[in-house]
Design a protein around this motif. Sequence first.
Motif, PDB file in Angstrom:
ATOM      1  N   LYS A  82      45.195  42.640  42.807  1.00  0.00           N
ATOM      2  CA  LYS A  82      44.916  41.303  42.291  1.00  0.00           C
ATOM      3  C   LYS A  82      45.326  41.243  40.826  1.00  0.00           C
ATOM      4  CE  LYS A  82      40.961  40.298  45.315  1.00  0.00           C
ATOM      5  NZ  LYS A  82      39.513  39.951  45.373  1.00  0.00           N
ATOM      6  N   LYS A  83      46.004  40.162  40.475  1.00  0.00           N
ATOM      7  CA  LYS A  83      46.464  39.969  39.096  1.00  0.00           C
ATOM      8  C   LYS A  83      45.855  38.677  38.549  1.00  0.00           C
ATOM      9  CE  LYS A  83      50.895  42.237  40.070  1.00  0.00           C
ATOM     10  NZ  LYS A  83      52.364  42.087  40.116  1.00  0.00           N
ATOM     11  N   TYR A  84      45.120  38.818  37.439  1.00  0.00           N
ATOM     12  CA  TYR A  84      44.439  37.685  36.825  1.00  0.00           C
ATOM     13  C   TYR A  84      45.186  37.307  35.545  1.00  0.00           C
ATOM     14  CZ  TYR A  84      40.613  39.120  39.922  1.00  0.00           C
ATOM     15  OH  TYR A  84      39.852  39.461  41.022  1.00  0.00           O
ATOM     16  N   SER A  85      45.825  36.135  35.557  1.00  0.00           N
ATOM     17  CA  SER A  85      46.599  35.681  34.393  1.00  0.00           C
ATOM     18  C   SER A  85      45.712  34.843  33.478  1.00  0.00           C
ATOM     19  CB  SER A  85      47.812  34.865  34.838  1.00  0.00           C
ATOM     20  OG  SER A  85      48.685  35.664  35.611  1.00  0.00           O
ATOM     21  N   ILE A  86      45.612  35.277  32.215  1.00  0.00           N
ATOM     22  CA  ILE A  86      44.693  34.639  31.277  1.00  0.00           C
ATOM     23  C   ILE A  86      45.445  34.190  30.035  1.00  0.00           C
ATOM     24  CG2 ILE A  86      42.667  35.021  29.807  1.00  0.00           C
ATOM     25  CD1 ILE A  86      41.912  37.210  31.983  1.00  0.00           C
ATOM     26  N   SER A  87      45.310  32.919  29.708  1.00  0.00           N
ATOM     27  CA  SER A  87      45.886  32.380  28.479  1.00  0.00           C
ATOM     28  C   SER A  87      44.895  32.585  27.344  1.00  0.00           C
ATOM     29  CB  SER A  87      46.198  30.887  28.642  1.00  0.00           C
ATOM     30  OG  SER A  87      46.503  30.302  27.391  1.00  0.00           O
ATOM     31  N   ALA A  88      45.417  33.000  26.168  1.00  0.00           N
ATOM     32  CA  ALA A  88      44.535  33.258  25.024  1.00  0.00           C
ATOM     33  C   ALA A  88      44.969  32.483  23.788  1.00  0.00           C
ATOM     34  CB  ALA A  88      44.506  34.755  24.725  1.00  0.00           C
ATOM     35  N   LEU A  89      45.700  31.409  23.973  1.00  0.00           N
ATOM     36  CA  LEU A  89      46.182  30.635  22.832  1.00  0.00           C
ATOM     37  C   LEU A  89      45.032  29.876  22.182  1.00  0.00           C
ATOM     38  CD1 LEU A  89      49.514  29.232  24.363  1.00  0.00           C
ATOM     39  CD2 LEU A  89      49.173  31.305  22.996  1.00  0.00           C
ATOM     40  N   ASN A  90      45.089  29.759  20.857  1.00  0.00           N
ATOM     41  CA  ASN A  90      44.080  29.023  20.086  1.00  0.00           C
ATOM     42  C   ASN A  90      42.667  29.560  20.297  1.00  0.00           C
ATOM     43  OD1 ASN A  90      46.042  27.166  19.065  1.00  0.00           O
ATOM     44  ND2 ASN A  90      45.966  26.098  21.027  1.00  0.00           N
ATOM     45  N   LYS A  91      42.591  30.878  20.570  1.00  0.00           N
ATOM     46  CA  LYS A  91      41.301  31.559  20.747  1.00  0.00           C
ATOM     47  C   LYS A  91      40.505  31.010  21.927  1.00  0.00           C
ATOM     48  CE  LYS A  91      40.768  33.005  15.915  1.00  0.00           C
ATOM     49  NZ  LYS A  91      42.083  32.517  15.458  1.00  0.00           N
ATOM     50  N   LYS A  92      41.194  30.382  22.871  1.00  0.00           N
ATOM     51  CA  LYS A  92      40.569  29.941  24.109  1.00  0.00           C
ATOM     52  C   LYS A  92      41.063  30.842  25.226  1.00  0.00           C
ATOM     53  CE  LYS A  92      40.102  25.094  22.721  1.00  0.00           C
ATOM     54  NZ  LYS A  92      40.449  23.689  23.037  1.00  0.00           N
ATOM     55  N   PHE A  93      40.136  31.381  26.001  1.00  0.00           N
ATOM     56  CA  PHE A  93      40.480  32.349  27.038  1.00  0.00           C
ATOM     57  C   PHE A  93      40.304  31.671  28.400  1.00  0.00           C
ATOM     58  CE2 PHE A  93      39.059  34.529  23.260  1.00  0.00           C
ATOM     59  CZ  PHE A  93      40.113  35.408  23.038  1.00  0.00           C
ATOM     60  N   ILE A  94      41.437  31.242  28.963  1.00  0.00           N
ATOM     61  CA  ILE A  94      41.443  30.439  30.181  1.00  0.00           C
ATOM     62  C   ILE A  94      42.112  31.208  31.312  1.00  0.00           C
ATOM     63  CG2 ILE A  94      42.055  28.232  31.220  1.00  0.00           C
ATOM     64  CD1 ILE A  94      40.171  27.988  28.818  1.00  0.00           C
ATOM     65  N   LEU A  95      41.360  31.425  32.386  1.00  0.00           N
ATOM     66  CA  LEU A  95      41.926  32.037  33.591  1.00  0.00           C
ATOM     67  C   LEU A  95      42.774  30.983  34.303  1.00  0.00           C
ATOM     68  CD1 LEU A  95      42.131  34.323  35.700  1.00  0.00           C
ATOM     69  CD2 LEU A  95      39.985  33.456  36.694  1.00  0.00           C
ATOM     70  N   LYS A  96      44.086  31.206  34.321  1.00  0.00           N
ATOM     71  CA  LYS A  96      45.022  30.191  34.845  1.00  0.00           C
ATOM     72  C   LYS A  96      45.423  30.439  36.293  1.00  0.00           C
ATOM     73  CE  LYS A  96      46.480  27.520  32.254  1.00  0.00           C
ATOM     74  NZ  LYS A  96      45.921  26.229  31.767  1.00  0.00           N
ATOM     75  N   GLN A  97      45.450  31.709  36.679  1.00  0.00           N
ATOM     76  CA  GLN A  97      45.987  32.006  38.012  1.00  0.00           C
ATOM     77  C   GLN A  97      45.523  33.380  38.479  1.00  0.00           C
ATOM     78  OE1 GLN A  97      50.300  31.132  39.335  1.00  0.00           O
ATOM     79  NE2 GLN A  97      50.372  33.301  38.829  1.00  0.00           N
ATOM     80  N   ILE A  98      45.305  33.482  39.818  1.00  0.00           N
ATOM     81  CA  ILE A  98      45.062  34.772  40.454  1.00  0.00           C
ATOM     82  C   ILE A  98      46.099  34.961  41.550  1.00  0.00           C
ATOM     83  CG2 ILE A  98      43.444  36.224  41.741  1.00  0.00           C
ATOM     84  CD1 ILE A  98      41.167  34.555  40.584  1.00  0.00           C
ATOM     85  N   VAL A  99      46.774  36.073  41.506  1.00  0.00           N
ATOM     86  CA  VAL A  99      47.746  36.423  42.546  1.00  0.00           C
ATOM     87  C   VAL A  99      47.244  37.660  43.277  1.00  0.00           C
ATOM     88  CG1 VAL A  99      50.091  37.188  43.033  1.00  0.00           C
ATOM     89  CG2 VAL A  99      49.696  35.440  41.290  1.00  0.00           C
ATOM     90  N   LYS A 100      47.150  37.553  44.610  1.00  0.00           N
ATOM     91  CA  LYS A 100      46.694  38.692  45.423  1.00  0.00           C
ATOM     92  C   LYS A 100      47.851  39.177  46.294  1.00  0.00           C
ATOM     93  CE  LYS A 100      43.945  38.162  49.032  1.00  0.00           C
ATOM     94  NZ  LYS A 100      42.740  37.917  49.867  1.00  0.00           N
ATOM     95  N   GLU A 101      48.158  40.465  46.170  1.00  0.00           N
ATOM     96  CA  GLU A 101      49.235  41.076  46.946  1.00  0.00           C
ATOM     97  C   GLU A 101      48.638  42.188  47.804  1.00  0.00           C
ATOM     98  OE1 GLU A 101      51.894  42.517  43.985  1.00  0.00           O
ATOM     99  OE2 GLU A 101      52.465  40.520  43.291  1.00  0.00           O
ATOM    100  N   SER A 102      48.871  42.125  49.093  1.00  0.00           N
ATOM    101  CA  SER A 102      48.321  43.152  49.984  1.00  0.00           C
ATOM    102  C   SER A 102      49.388  43.639  50.960  1.00  0.00           C
ATOM    103  CB  SER A 102      47.118  42.617  50.759  1.00  0.00           C
ATOM    104  OG  SER A 102      47.505  41.514  51.573  1.00  0.00           O
ATOM    105  N   PHE A 103      49.236  44.894  51.358  1.00  0.00           N
ATOM    106  CA  PHE A 103      50.147  45.479  52.341  1.00  0.00           C
ATOM    107  C   PHE A 103      49.322  46.360  53.277  1.00  0.00           C
ATOM    108  CE2 PHE A 103      52.826  49.043  53.749  1.00  0.00           C
ATOM    109  CZ  PHE A 103      53.799  48.343  54.435  1.00  0.00           C
ATOM    110  N   SER A 104      49.496  46.114  54.590  1.00  0.00           N
ATOM    111  CA  SER A 104      48.754  46.862  55.606  1.00  0.00           C
ATOM    112  C   SER A 104      49.623  47.968  56.175  1.00  0.00           C
ATOM    113  CB  SER A 104      48.301  45.925  56.743  1.00  0.00           C
ATOM    114  OG  SER A 104      47.732  46.658  57.796  1.00  0.00           O
ATOM    115  N   TRP A 105      49.136  49.188  56.130  1.00  0.00           N
ATOM    116  CA  TRP A 105      49.879  50.305  56.711  1.00  0.00           C
ATOM    117  C   TRP A 105      49.859  50.246  58.235  1.00  0.00           C
ATOM    118  CZ3 TRP A 105      47.054  54.529  53.352  1.00  0.00           C
ATOM    119  CH2 TRP A 105      47.477  54.399  52.002  1.00  0.00           C
TER     120      TRP A 105
END
Length: 369
Positions: free
Chosen positions: A308-331
């Motif tokens: 899981k990748k959590y993309s966070i913007s930190a501009l102007n000292k504001k910490f905003i979670l903008k997007q979550i990307v989940k990548e999975s692979f089944s063996w």
Amino acid sequence: MKKIFFLNIFFLIIFFSCEKNTLAGQTNGLISSSKTENANNDFKEVSDLTKTLADYDDDVKKLNLKYQDLSINIRCISDRAYLEIKKNNQAVFDWKPVLLNFYYDTSFEDAEKDIHLLLNNKDTSSGYIIFPGFTEQYSTYFVYFFSKNTLLYAGNYEAKEFVKGNFSYNPKSQELAIISSDKISKLTKIKETETKSSHDVDKDLKLLAQSEQHSKNEKFEDYSENKNYFIKTFDVDKDGINDKIVSHNRYQGDELLIFLGNRNKKFDLALKAVNFSEDGGNQISDIKETKDGFELVTEFPDRGTLIKKYSISALNKKFILKQIVKESFSWQDKTSENCTQILNVDLKSNTAEVQNLIAKTKMNCKKSK
């Protein structure tokens, strides 16, 4: 005999003439000294008042200013402002309510530029603080006198013209003026606007105490040698100064702290949140710099790979979670799945609220073999 008589008269005239001139000179000296002493009673604006902290994104807005051994700390809650002054890190007085316009037709950033410190011969034991007032046409200012254990309201003043220069205040005449290179512009004292006690003051003071204690408790140095944490260094908020991100290591916890660097090479706590590690699930594995902030990466190997990748913007000292990307692979079935959540979640909200907003947001997924 006549010659001796006239000579005596002549010398007497010269003697009294010289004495008169001497007395006149002494009198002029006293007048000159008096004028100098009177001029020295004026409190003049200092030019090298520096900003050491400005954080306007929390519920308690913070601005710290410094001049030599004097620290001027300002906190704003809703539409109310409080002032604390320290000298050599010892309190001159604790938090007191003051009038400061930071919200009516202005902003925190503009208000901080219109705060002025006036001292008498640079003596920091007492002085005057000038705050921007509520302006309709011309600029107005609130004036306060401070000394040990004392903060007194001196009045509300209005400028009748737009003049740039340095402030000067005479306590005896109660005259406030702006001195420019070519003129002295006196301000007019207008109808008194006094600070009034509010039912919010006691509540605000408790909140201030909690906020200040929290800031004191969280220091970057407390984590720099702690083996339960790892640290990433890069420019988080893109202001040209390197910052520090502190995170619990895998299986050590979910704490995440961001310390923003300042020009004094110190680090101030700006965010305390979670690194999205899960009990029995994904654990933090990396923190990467991005063009507008950073990305938290968590992983969990379970009959395949789940990232899981959590993309966070930190501009102007504001910490905003903008997007979550989940990548999975089944063996087992050799399939992969990519899912994306688009969000706009403030990480300064409490953890339960953040998790609740994530859970409510739709996730778009695609499977492939």
